[in-house]
Design a protein around this motif. Structure first.
Motif, PDB file in Angstrom:
ATOM      1  N   THR A  73     -76.843  40.819 -14.092  1.00 14.41           N
ATOM      2  CA  THR A  73     -75.430  40.469 -13.873  1.00 14.41           C
ATOM      3  C   THR A  73     -74.586  41.082 -14.985  1.00 14.41           C
ATOM      4  OG1 THR A  73     -75.710  38.426 -15.118  1.00 14.41           O
ATOM      5  CG2 THR A  73     -75.932  38.263 -12.751  1.00 14.41           C
ATOM      6  N   GLU A  74     -73.434  41.583 -14.579  1.00 13.70           N
ATOM      7  CA  GLU A  74     -72.476  42.106 -15.547  1.00 13.70           C
ATOM      8  C   GLU A  74     -71.178  41.347 -15.343  1.00 13.70           C
ATOM      9  OE1 GLU A  74     -71.936  46.325 -14.978  1.00 13.70           O
ATOM     10  OE2 GLU A  74     -74.011  46.467 -14.302  1.00 13.70           O
ATOM     11  N   ILE A  75     -70.368  41.293 -16.388  1.00 11.65           N
ATOM     12  CA  ILE A  75     -69.045  40.679 -16.278  1.00 11.65           C
ATOM     13  C   ILE A  75     -68.020  41.798 -16.139  1.00 11.65           C
ATOM     14  CG2 ILE A  75     -67.370  39.154 -17.371  1.00 11.65           C
ATOM     15  CD1 ILE A  75     -69.840  37.606 -16.943  1.00 11.65           C
ATOM     16  N   ASP A  76     -67.251  41.732 -15.067  1.00 10.66           N
ATOM     17  CA  ASP A  76     -66.180  42.704 -14.887  1.00 10.66           C
ATOM     18  C   ASP A  76     -65.113  42.471 -15.952  1.00 10.66           C
ATOM     19  OD1 ASP A  76     -64.813  44.325 -12.122  1.00 10.66           O
ATOM     20  OD2 ASP A  76     -63.661  43.889 -13.940  1.00 10.66           O
ATOM     21  N   ASP A  77     -64.783  43.503 -16.729  1.00 12.12           N
ATOM     22  CA  ASP A  77     -63.852  43.363 -17.851  1.00 12.12           C
ATOM     23  C   ASP A  77     -62.475  42.866 -17.414  1.00 12.12           C
ATOM     24  OD1 ASP A  77     -65.695  44.114 -19.671  1.00 12.12           O
ATOM     25  OD2 ASP A  77     -65.145  46.241 -19.674  1.00 12.12           O
ATOM     26  N   GLU A  78     -62.015  43.349 -16.252  1.00 13.92           N
ATOM     27  CA  GLU A  78     -60.642  43.044 -15.850  1.00 13.92           C
ATOM     28  C   GLU A  78     -60.527  41.696 -15.157  1.00 13.92           C
ATOM     29  OE1 GLU A  78     -59.452  46.478 -13.635  1.00 13.92           O
ATOM     30  OE2 GLU A  78     -59.653  47.754 -15.415  1.00 13.92           O
ATOM     31  N   THR A  79     -61.447  41.428 -14.248  1.00 14.99           N
ATOM     32  CA  THR A  79     -61.301  40.206 -13.460  1.00 14.99           C
ATOM     33  C   THR A  79     -62.157  39.064 -13.990  1.00 14.99           C
ATOM     34  OG1 THR A  79     -63.066  40.854 -11.964  1.00 14.99           O
ATOM     35  CG2 THR A  79     -60.833  41.551 -11.374  1.00 14.99           C
ATOM     36  N   ASP A  80     -63.015  39.350 -14.969  1.00 14.54           N
ATOM     37  CA  ASP A  80     -63.918  38.335 -15.521  1.00 14.54           C
ATOM     38  C   ASP A  80     -64.904  37.801 -14.484  1.00 14.54           C
ATOM     39  OD1 ASP A  80     -63.490  38.325 -18.155  1.00 14.54           O
ATOM     40  OD2 ASP A  80     -62.716  36.283 -18.294  1.00 14.54           O
ATOM     41  N   GLU A  81     -65.057  38.530 -13.389  1.00 13.49           N
ATOM     42  CA  GLU A  81     -65.987  38.072 -12.356  1.00 13.49           C
ATOM     43  C   GLU A  81     -67.390  38.580 -12.657  1.00 13.49           C
ATOM     44  OE1 GLU A  81     -64.860  38.204  -8.047  1.00 13.49           O
ATOM     45  OE2 GLU A  81     -63.021  39.013  -8.894  1.00 13.49           O
ATOM     46  N   GLU A  82     -68.370  37.822 -12.253  1.00 10.60           N
ATOM     47  CA  GLU A  82     -69.760  38.245 -12.409  1.00 10.60           C
ATOM     48  C   GLU A  82     -70.144  39.190 -11.286  1.00 10.60           C
ATOM     49  OE1 GLU A  82     -72.747  35.271 -12.633  1.00 10.60           O
ATOM     50  OE2 GLU A  82     -72.393  34.868 -14.758  1.00 10.60           O
TER      51      GLU A  82
END
Lengths: 94, 85
Positions: free
Chosen positions: B51-60
């Protein structure tokens, strides 16, 4: 001891060892012991750009406990023999 | 007497699901195992979930990578559970 016997039949064959720290190396299996420690000859690291310090390795000893997987050429495995050995080794106690 | 490991004996030559440490899952034919749950699996499909965290939306963002391996020895200490499929 089923896996010790099994790996002894693979001595001289090319295998790929994947370690728990994600290093993958291929080489010729030289020997194996009761802990499934292994010695590999003619080692090649699969991802040399990521692990430049391992490129110079030729032969190496791998502690059994750090192994995650070992990829084996399927043509060198007698699956029927292996299954029979596993059934025998794990036969329920009376 | 029936012990937990006796159940695994019935899965020899059957396709099994193996959940491993490090978000790894394996599906393959069980050829051999021992009391440490060291195993040899054939026709294996390995799935690694990250899993990565999207930098812009903070979504996984969940990413699954799969690969096929013909014959694989699995060290028992990474095994979490084993099931029939």
């Amino acid at each position: 001891m089923i896996f010790l016997s099994f790996f002894k039949t693979l001595v001289g064959k090319e295998i790929a060892v994947e370690l728990k720290n994600d290093v993958v190396m291929t080489g010729t299996l030289h020997s194996v012991d009761q802990y499934l420690n292994i010695k590999l000859l003619n080692v090649k690291v699969v991802n040399p750009d990521k692990y430049p310090q391992l490129v110079a390795l030729q032969n190496c000893f791998v502690r059994g406990s750090v192994v995650r997987y070992i990829q084996i050429p399927p043509e060198h495995v007698d699956t029927e023999l292996l299954q029979d050995a596993a059934r025998k080794e794990n036969a329920p106690a009376k | 007497m029936e012990e937990p490991l006796d159940l695994i004996r019935l899965s020899i030559d059957e396709r099994v699901y193996v959940k491993c440490r490090g978000d790894r899952e394996l599906r393959g034919r069980l050829h051999a195992y021992d009391q440490h749950l060291n195993m040899i699996l054939g026709e294996v499909e390995e799935t690694v979930t990250s899993t990565e965290i999207d930098d812009e939306t903070d979504e996984e963002i969940v990413r699954k990578q799969t690969r096929q391996v013909g014959m694989l020895f699995v060290r028992g200490d990474i095994v979490v559970l084993l099931g029939d499929i």
